[in-house]
Design a protein around this motif. Structure first.
Motif, PDB file in Angstrom:
ATOM      1  N   TYR A   1       0.708  -1.029  -0.037  1.00 25.56           N
ATOM      2  CA  TYR A   1      -0.016   0.087  -0.009  1.00 25.56           C
ATOM      3  C   TYR A   1       0.655   1.303   0.148  1.00 25.56           C
ATOM      4  O   TYR A   1       0.235   2.307   0.325  1.00 25.56           O
TER       5      TYR A   1
ATOM      6  N   ARG B   1       2.752   4.805  -3.795  1.00 27.52           N
ATOM      7  CA  ARG B   1       2.142   5.959  -4.087  1.00 27.52           C
ATOM      8  C   ARG B   1       2.894   7.403  -3.914  1.00 27.52           C
ATOM      9  O   ARG B   1       3.625   7.342  -2.943  1.00 27.52           O
TER      10      ARG B   1
ATOM     11  N   THR C   1      -0.336  -4.099 -10.257  1.00 29.34           N
ATOM     12  CA  THR C   1      -0.059  -3.469  -8.849  1.00 29.34           C
ATOM     13  C   THR C   1       0.743  -2.380  -8.690  1.00 29.34           C
ATOM     14  O   THR C   1       1.129  -1.892  -9.921  1.00 29.34           O
ATOM     15  N   CYS C   2       0.921  -1.689  -7.858  1.00 32.45           N
ATOM     16  CA  CYS C   2       1.957  -0.612  -7.579  1.00 32.45           C
ATOM     17  C   CYS C   2       3.205  -1.096  -6.883  1.00 32.45           C
ATOM     18  O   CYS C   2       2.957  -2.224  -6.112  1.00 32.45           O
TER      19      CYS C   2
ATOM     20  N   CYS D   1       3.428  -3.475  -3.593  1.00 35.09           N
ATOM     21  CA  CYS D   1       1.934  -3.612  -3.046  1.00 35.09           C
ATOM     22  C   CYS D   1       1.667  -5.205  -3.242  1.00 35.09           C
ATOM     23  O   CYS D   1       1.478  -5.505  -4.541  1.00 35.09           O
TER      24      CYS D   1
ATOM     25  N   PHE E   1      -1.012  -6.305  -2.538  1.00 40.18           N
ATOM     26  CA  PHE E   1      -2.603  -6.619  -2.831  1.00 40.18           C
ATOM     27  C   PHE E   1      -3.148  -6.504  -4.087  1.00 40.18           C
ATOM     28  O   PHE E   1      -4.078  -7.321  -4.408  1.00 40.18           O
ATOM     29  N   ALA E   2      -2.233  -5.666  -4.795  1.00 41.73           N
ATOM     30  CA  ALA E   2      -2.367  -5.908  -6.319  1.00 41.73           C
ATOM     31  C   ALA E   2      -3.687  -5.753  -6.938  1.00 41.73           C
ATOM     32  O   ALA E   2      -4.209  -6.733  -7.447  1.00 41.73           O
ATOM     33  N   CYS E   3      -4.288  -4.466  -6.533  1.00 46.70           N
ATOM     34  CA  CYS E   3      -5.953  -4.509  -7.080  1.00 46.70           C
ATOM     35  C   CYS E   3      -5.992  -3.913  -8.399  1.00 46.70           C
ATOM     36  O   CYS E   3      -7.239  -3.482  -8.782  1.00 46.70           O
ATOM     37  N   LYS E   4      -5.082  -3.622  -9.079  1.00 47.43           N
ATOM     38  CA  LYS E   4      -5.101  -3.006 -10.530  1.00 47.43           C
ATOM     39  C   LYS E   4      -5.584  -3.918 -11.549  1.00 47.43           C
ATOM     40  O   LYS E   4      -5.609  -5.097 -11.361  1.00 47.43           O
TER      41      LYS E   4
ATOM     42  N   CYS F   1      -1.766   4.010   0.608  1.00 50.74           N
ATOM     43  CA  CYS F   1      -2.986   3.884  -0.252  1.00 50.74           C
ATOM     44  C   CYS F   1      -4.233   3.687   0.767  1.00 50.74           C
ATOM     45  O   CYS F   1      -4.297   3.043   1.506  1.00 50.74           O
TER      46      CYS F   1
ATOM     47  N   PHE G   1      -6.828   2.143   0.232  1.00 52.89           N
ATOM     48  CA  PHE G   1      -7.350   0.685   0.038  1.00 52.89           C
ATOM     49  C   PHE G   1      -6.859  -0.184   1.097  1.00 52.89           C
ATOM     50  O   PHE G   1      -7.146  -1.437   1.255  1.00 52.89           O
TER      51      PHE G   1
HETATM   52  S1  SF4 Z   1      -3.843  -1.410  -3.037  1.00 56.07           S
HETATM   53 FE1  SF4 Z   1      -4.306  -1.323  -5.322  1.00 56.07          FE
HETATM   54  S2  SF4 Z   1      -3.968   1.202  -5.890  1.00 56.07           S
HETATM   55 FE2  SF4 Z   1      -3.353   0.891  -3.508  1.00 56.07          FE
HETATM   56  S3  SF4 Z   1      -0.910   0.661  -3.870  1.00 56.07           S
HETATM   57 FE3  SF4 Z   1      -2.100  -1.661  -3.867  1.00 56.07          FE
HETATM   58  S4  SF4 Z   1      -2.173  -2.067  -6.170  1.00 56.07           S
HETATM   59 FE4  SF4 Z   1      -1.781   0.227  -5.746  1.00 56.07          FE
END
Ligand code: SF4
Length: 583
Positions: free
Chosen positions: A72, A75, A301-302, A305, A307-310, A493, A495
């Motif tokens: 997270y 960014r 992802t970013c 991260c 979580f990889a929600c992209k 982030c 999220f």
């Molecule tokens: S939760 Fe999604 S938008 Fe947030 S940093 Fe991780 S991959 Fe990027």
């Protein structure tokens, strides 16, 4: 409290000079990202500045979390006076740029002045004496180049991948008031038109690279997402706990990103449709999260991260390949435009990213035009309008000014707050989110106050609120706005909700949670004080619709913040800001 490392780099486009100064104690107390940028903007941008003039300044900053190995945290923030709202605006982008800014060794970068020709600025690692290495490159070959064309150019000439680049497309050069700054090709500093600020300055692109041993970061030019070398900084257990939970989470967002909420928003009447004339859309099945998931072809992802929600998506039959659309784009170019085919929405998303525009503001202003022409659902026209806006051709020249400046000419209602077009999560149903749209210093954006998660019927969430009415909501909104200001300064982030708890946030930033909320309050207040100096007051905290008890709730909000009932700050008291040396 942790704070960003490295000096402030000032890039003067008029003089073509680059200088550094240490980030002082009081600025460092704003942590980084949006907080630091806001502090610098408050000090350095004249209150009467023309957003598209040479005196406006734009700030990029990471935060301390970008030195971590935690999810997270991929960014960073950009801040300037917005040509869309005329107020101070911070915008936040994911991707991989943040680690390259860290690797170049700077805590923040300030862009000042304006060039007399289109430029790229290449920022390389600061040397051991603190001398910046910055190259100013005229780029006449990139006039009106698209975002992918900019990436291709710097891959060819500088061996740079897109994750090292922040750039504008044709929309930014043509000062479209909702132009984005793009990075990693598809990630946008989207809201507020900061791309137009760079366009007015004739700055096409910034590139960042380095191997800053001072901060232990390296730029390995791979999208490794979590494999950067460890940094010379102690992190609490919360960092590894967060990373592990992000990796093992079974959240639906990992499959559908933010579009996992589309059907719920439709069911509860919180999905704007047909240029805000309705709050649900009969074609939702064609643009739902399931449809997006069907088009997803790999993980996205970013930096760092797990979580990889992209959402990298494509439709080979129709030759569309993009990242997204996210929920807000589905709203703006789908339900709000009367378009019920996800591939058409993907195409709009692809065009906006390629041309460098905010999908929400662009989709909403296109929907306004469709309403005036009785052309809802005409996807071909939608795609043509997006291109006309970016190049300011035909009617696109007027639409490029945004809804607030253009609506009268098209006989439409002004669906904006402070000139910024609405995102989804309709406040007519989710009343607390409606209040959040009104109070947000940057305008009608869902992520500033981000109240909507409380107001959806979230099963098993003891924080869920009745979406109707505003009773008790101002205090909760203030806490959320303040928390989000801290996240935007970390930079973390949003999220991470549910994973980065209040306790973990305190541990990660090495501060008491209450101390962090107070910091968030200072950031919101500093933005408000700057905007007050530009003439903003209660009359700007209004909505184009009625909510029962709105005026009383707004007065309560001001009172709880210690502001005047006209929405102004009584007097921003700089002496109350602690410096980091006071810790
Ligand atoms: S939760 Fe999604 S938008 Fe947030 S940093 Fe991780 S991959 Fe990027």
């Amino acid at each position: 409290m942790r704070h960003v490392q490295g000096p402030l780099l000032t890039v003067d486009l008029t003089e073509r000079t680059a200088t550094t100064v240490p980030i002082d104690d009081r600025s460092a107390a704003f942590v980084g990202g949006r907080g630091l940028n806001t502090r610098l903007a408050y000090e350095r941008i004249p209150a009467d500045v023309d957003p598209l003039g040479p005196a406006n300044r734009l700030y990029f900053s990471t935060g301390p979390m970008q030195y971590s190995q935690t999810s997270y945290t991929g960014r960073m923030a950009a801040t300037s006076v917005s040509p869309l709202t005329n107020g101070l605006c911070s915008s936040n982008a994911g991707g991989f740029l943040s680690r390259n800014v860290v690797a170049a060794g700077y805590g923040a970068v300030e862009i000042v002045g304006e060039s007399d020709e289109l430029l790229a600025v290449h920022i390389r690692e600061i040397d051991a004496e603190g001398t910046p290495t910055v190259e100013f490159e005229p780029v006449p070959d990139l006039v009106e180049a698209t975002v992918p064309a900019v990436s291709d150019r710097f891959a060819d000439t500088h061996g740079m991948e897109a994750e090292h680049i922040a750039c504008i497309g044709p929309a930014g050069e043509n000062t479209v008031r909702f132009a984005s700054i793009m990075t990693s090709d598809t990630r946008a500093f989207g809201r507020g038109g900061l791309g137009a600020v760079l366009g007015a300055k004739r700055l096409k692109a910034l590139t960042f690279d380095g191997n800053s041993v001072a901060h232990g970061a390296t730029s390995n030019r791979t999208k490794s997402g979590g494999t950067d070398p460890p940094l010379d900084m102690e992190w609490p257990d919360a960092a590894s706990d967060v990373h592990r939970e992000a990796a093992t989470s079974d959240s639906i967002m990992k499959r559908q990103g933010t579009t996992s909420v589309t059907e719920l928003a439709n069911e509860v009447d919180a999905l704007p449709a047909y240029y805000f004339s309705e709050t649900s859309f009969e074609g939702t099945a064609g643009i739902s999260g399931d449809r997006v998931e069907e088009k997803k072809y790999k993980k996205g992802t970013c930096s760092q991260c797990a979580f990889a929600c992209k959402l990298p998506t494509r439709d080979e039959d129709r030759g569309v390949e993009t990242e997204g659309p996210e929920f807000e784009t589905v709203m703006a170019f789908g339900s709000n435009a009367g378009v019920d085919d996800i591939v058409d929405v993907m195409r709009s998303n692809e065009l906006c990213d390629t041309l460098g525009m905010d999908t929400i503001s662009c989709g909403d202003v296109v929907s306004m035009f469709l309403a005036s022409e009785d052309e809802f659902g005409n996807a071909e026209l939608v795609h043509s309008l997006v291109e006309q806006i970016a190049y300011r051709e035909g009617v696109g020249d007027k639409l490029a000014e945004g809804i607030h400046r253009a609506h009268e000419e098209f006989g439409a209602e002004d669906w904006t707050v402070k000139g910024m077009a609405f995102s989804g999560h309709d406040g007519r149903t989710l009343n607390g989110q409606g209040l959040a749209f009104a109070t947000a210093n940057r305008g009608a954006d869902h992520m500033y106050g981000e109240f909507y998660p409380y107001e959806y019927p979230l099963v098993g969430t003891d924080e869920a609120l009745d979406p109707t009415g505003l009773s008790g909501k101002p205090a909760k909104l203030i806490a959320k706005e303040n928390r989000n200001a801290v996240l935007d300064s970390g930079v973390i982030c949003k999220f991470s909700r549910g994973t980065i708890t209040d306790e973990r946030l305190g541990a990660l930033l090495d501060a008491d949670y209450e101390e962090l909320l107070a910091l968030g309050g200072r950031i919101v207040e500093l933005e408000r004080a700057f905007n007050n100096a530009r003439g903003f007051d209660r009359d700007d905290d209004t909505l184009p619709y009625d909510i029962d008890g709105f005026d009383e709730a707004l007065s309560t909000y001001y009172e709880l913040r210690g502001w005047n009932d006209d929405g102004t700050v009584p007097g921003y008291d700089e002496s109350t800001v602690p410096g980091v040396a006071d810790d």
